[in-house]
Design a protein around this motif. Structure first.
Motif: not given
Length: 160
Positions: A62, A64-66, A68-70, A72-73, A115
């Motif tokens: 969970r 790592w998914l979060w 990954g989204w950060q 991208i943003l 990031t």
């Protein structure tokens, strides 16, 4: 022995997922590879009681998914700043560290560096020196949301 068995199961699943081939020859070679890796790990004495806390696996996925989204943003944010849509205001800040331990601090520092737009520069006992390209990025780090999302063994022990 329990941790060695857990490592073997994880290695076998990883090999199956990454291989994608299920012929008898390749399955036997994969099994042989796992056994050899387990033998070497056991002989090197690198498998101990803290090798992989299985109870944290879903929390890590969970996270790592979060993350990954950060990432991208943050890529979108950095691109907007490079193109001139947002200002670039570099800052060097001291981000406080919790008392969760060295592993937590390392994951936190690496997550910040992964990031775009931020980089961990130096780690001290009670804080982390971070370079950011924006005041908004600095504010987000100072709020500590990323640090709170990193799963810890203490959280797993409390939830178990």
């Amino acid at each position: 022995m329990k941790h060695l068995l857990n490592l073997g199961i994880i290695l076998a699943i990883l090999w199956l997922v990454m291989s994608g081939h299920f012929t008898p020859l390749l399955m036997s070679l994969g099994l042989l590879s796992v056994v050899i890796c387990l033998f070497i790990a056991h002989r090197m004495d690198v498998v101990d009681g803290h090798s992989h806390p299985v109870h944290m696996s879903f929390k890590l996925i969970r996270f790592w998914l979060w993350l990954g989204w950060q990432i991208i943003l943050a890529n979108i944010d950095v691109a907007a700043r490079i193109l001139g849509f947002k200002p670039i205001k570099p800052q060097l800040i001291a981000v406080p560290l919790s008392d969760e331990g060295e592993l937590h601090h390392t994951i936190y520092a690496n997550s910040i560096t992964l990031t775009p737009g931020s980089a961990s520069v130096h780690m001290l006992d009670d804080h982390l020196i971070v370079h950011t390209i924006s005041a908004e990025g600095a504010d987000e780090l100072l709020q500590g949301d990323m640090a709170k999302r990193i799963p810890t063994d203490r959280q797993g022990a409390n939830n178990a």
